[in-house]
Design an enzyme around this catalytic site. Structure first.
Site, PDB file in Angstrom:
ATOM      1  N   CYS A 129       7.333   8.125 -44.313  1.00 32.57           N
ATOM      2  CA  CYS A 129       7.110   8.027 -42.865  1.00 32.57           C
ATOM      3  C   CYS A 129       7.038   9.429 -42.275  1.00 32.57           C
ATOM      4  O   CYS A 129       6.274   9.678 -41.346  1.00 32.57           O
ATOM      5  CB  CYS A 129       8.204   7.213 -42.209  1.00 32.57           C
ATOM      6  SG  CYS A 129       9.853   7.803 -42.587  1.00 32.57           S
ATOM      7  N   GLU A 188      -2.389   7.333 -39.018  1.00 30.53           N
ATOM      8  CA  GLU A 188      -1.535   7.500 -40.189  1.00 30.53           C
ATOM      9  C   GLU A 188      -2.346   7.216 -41.464  1.00 30.53           C
ATOM     10  O   GLU A 188      -3.039   6.200 -41.543  1.00 30.53           O
ATOM     11  CB  GLU A 188      -0.353   6.535 -40.100  1.00 30.53           C
ATOM     12  CG  GLU A 188       0.681   6.782 -41.174  1.00 30.53           C
ATOM     13  CD  GLU A 188       1.921   5.908 -41.001  1.00 30.53           C
ATOM     14  OE1 GLU A 188       1.773   4.717 -40.717  1.00 30.53           O
ATOM     15  OE2 GLU A 188       3.027   6.447 -41.168  1.00 30.53           O
ATOM     16  N   GLU A 218      11.510   1.656 -36.039  1.00 33.58           N
ATOM     17  CA  GLU A 218      11.231   2.931 -36.708  1.00 33.58           C
ATOM     18  C   GLU A 218       9.870   2.776 -37.367  1.00 33.58           C
ATOM     19  O   GLU A 218       9.759   2.162 -38.426  1.00 33.58           O
ATOM     20  CB  GLU A 218      12.337   3.236 -37.715  1.00 33.58           C
ATOM     21  CG  GLU A 218      13.693   3.296 -37.010  1.00 33.58           C
ATOM     22  CD  GLU A 218      14.846   3.668 -37.928  1.00 33.58           C
ATOM     23  OE1 GLU A 218      14.596   4.132 -39.048  1.00 33.58           O
ATOM     24  OE2 GLU A 218      15.999   3.485 -37.508  1.00 33.58           O
ATOM     25  N   LYS A 238      15.844  -8.786 -44.725  1.00 36.89           N
ATOM     26  CA  LYS A 238      14.563  -9.296 -45.219  1.00 36.89           C
ATOM     27  C   LYS A 238      13.781  -8.081 -45.710  1.00 36.89           C
ATOM     28  O   LYS A 238      13.345  -7.242 -44.911  1.00 36.89           O
ATOM     29  CB  LYS A 238      13.795 -10.006 -44.090  1.00 36.89           C
ATOM     30  CG  LYS A 238      12.396 -10.488 -44.488  1.00 36.89           C
ATOM     31  CD  LYS A 238      11.346  -9.751 -43.685  1.00 36.89           C
ATOM     32  CE  LYS A 238       9.933  -9.893 -44.134  1.00 36.89           C
ATOM     33  NZ  LYS A 238       9.612  -9.439 -45.492  1.00 36.89           N
TER      34      LYS A 238
END
Ligand code: NAP
Length: 460
Positions: A264, A363, A230, A156
């Site tokens: 990331c 972040e 992750e 997905k």
């Protein structure tokens, strides 16, 4: 079902639209994947490896189309658009190379009386939920080892990169991977979670935000489905007094700005020894000013728009808040006239920052980096570890032993010395704290998509 729209950051138009599967159709897809897995796992390992490699070769042959599609889908400058294919090939090749040895039974005894060994069994149907920022690489990390190890896979992909799953499925099916062994599906969040909650999968690999990871963990609660999570990062760079300054500036700024900071393991905060601080800041500002913000379809562009204007808003808010708290922005946005207040965002370097500011703690996932002066290793270590995240940390020094000692004390998944924003397929891609758990790539990547199975056979 309401269609999912992919809004292009290039111009805000609808670039693609797909209707998600109904709940019944999604469960039927999972049933087909389960049924198809048995025959797939029964094939010789060498056949599975050959088919996966052929799929990657087909995908690589589409790299020009892929580059254009990526520019439209998530704003990656066209000049960098074929870059992911290098990593996709290197990671697949490495996992293929170590498969036979890693998946082979570990024989404890093979005598007249007993055969005792530890085997690795596939987990059944592996479900990959993938993000848009490196949409091919983040998928291949699980797709290649999962298929090689004998699992079937349902993918997905992110709504922002709807076409990526279709390209992967096209390539792998043309190469001969059976349609039910690898399925790309369009799903909304509710159906995604319902499938996980119904124990439809033997393993789920989710790559994305912390909030998304928490939702997946909640959906899986009580099912004992193994999860790989992750998640986000706030990766630090630390420049020691003995660092090669130019190399540090070049790699850390590239790590902060490449892909509009949407990596990331992008560099989001930098600590520089006081003896190099002024020079580092000056060179970094010059480096950033040389970027060209513009349409990702223009071959001259080195900094595209962020993938979505809502992501740019997060970064704009963090910068504005930090400046209100006393941070000093060193880049005048007027130097980047393409900044439109929406997805196109001028890069920024902030000094006079501290850890009370969101831009140093949360972040950003955008083209902004904060730089702080430190007096020694102890201060740098304290600041690097003062974070809810732990994906990578990049230490710049000529002192290998000190870097290794510091690395042992940094709470992180990967320690880099004199490099950053990089994945080595032979090492485990993993994190700690809010970055999640589990690991992909390396021989441990095969452990994530298989389970140990013990055989104790008494010969009579
Ligand atoms: P995201 O919003 O969490 O989405 C990631 C994927 O999960 C998408 O396919 C998304 O589907 C799906 N998803 C999100 N919430 C869900 C839910 N509640 N239920 C079911 N599916 C859900 O993350 P993103 O914005 O795409 O990616 C950026 C994030 O990924 C950053 O935080 C980045 O650090 C992280 N990341 C981490 C790594 C790593 O290796 N640690 C690598 C790459 C990216 P939709 O798109 O349809 O919403």
């Amino acid at each position: 079902m309401k269609p999912i729209q992919l809004i292009s950051p290039v111009d805000g138009s609808v670039y693609a639209e797909r209707t998600p599967l109904s709940r019944d159709a999604a469960f039927a897809a999972a049933d087909r994947a389960r049924a198809a897995q048995k025959d797939w796992a029964a094939r010789p390992l060498a056949d599975r490896i050959a088919l996966v490699k052929a799929g990657v070769a087909r995908l690589t042959a589409m790299k020009e189309t892929i580059a254009t599609e990526l520019a439209h889908q998530m704003g990656r400058p066209i000049r960098y658009g074929q870059g992911e294919m290098g990593g996709v090939n290197a990671r697949t090749d490495y996992m293929a190379e170590i498969a036979a040895e890693t998946l082979a039974p570990h024989v404890i005894e093979d005598s007249d009386k007993f055969r005792r060994y530890l085997a690795r069994a596939p987990l059944g149907v592996v479900f990959i939920v993938a993000p848009w920022n490196y949409p091919y690489l983040t998928t291949i990390n699980t797709l290649a080892p999962a298929l090689i190890a004998g699992n079937s896979v349902i993918l997905k992909h992110a709504s922002q990169t709807l076409l990526v799953g279709e390209r992967l499925a096209q390539a792998f099916h043309e190469a001969g991977v059976p349609a039910d062994v690898f399925q790309n599906v369009v799903l909304d969040h509710a159906t995604t979670e319902a499938l996980i909650a119904a124990r439809a999968f033997g393993f789920v690999n989710f790559t994305g935000s912390v909030g998304g990871g928490q939702a997946i963990e909640r959906a899986a609660a009580g099912t004992f489905t193994p999860l790989g999570l992750e998640l986000g990062g706030k990766d630090p760079g630390y420049v020691r007094a003995d660092a090669n300054l130019d190399a540090a500036v070049d790699t850390l700024m590239d790590g902060a700005m490449f892909n509009s900071g949407q990596c990331c393991c992008g560099i989001e905060r930098i600590y520089v020894h006081e003896s190099l601080y002024d020079a580092f800041v000056e060179k970094s500002v010059a480096w950033v000013k040389a970027l060209r913000l513009g349409s990702p379809l223009d071959p001259e562009t080195t900094l595209g728009p962020m993938a979505n204007k809502r992501f740019a808003k997060v970064v704009r808010d963090q910068i504005a808040e930090a400046v209100a708290q006393g941070a000093k922005p060193l880049i005048d946005p007027a130097l980047f006239p393409a900044d439109d207040g929406g997805a196109y965002l001028a890069p920024q370097v902030l000094v006079n920052v501290d850890h009370s500011m969101r831009v140093m703690m949360e972040e950003s996932f955008g083209p902004v980096v904060g730089i702080m002066k430190v007096k020694d290793d102890a201060e740098a270590l304290r600041l690097m570890n003062d974070s809810p995240y732990g994906l990578t940390a990049s230490i710049w020094t000529q002192d290998y032993e000190t870097a290794e000692k510091l690395g042992q004390q940094v709470e992180t998944g990967t320690v880099f010395m004199n490099r950053a924003d990089y994945l080595d397929p032979a090492l485990c891609w993993t994190g700690c704290k809010d970055t999640g758990r589990g690991g992909s790539l390396s021989y441990l990547g095969f452990h994530s998509v298989t389970r140990p199975k013990s055989y104790h056979l008494k010969k009579v």
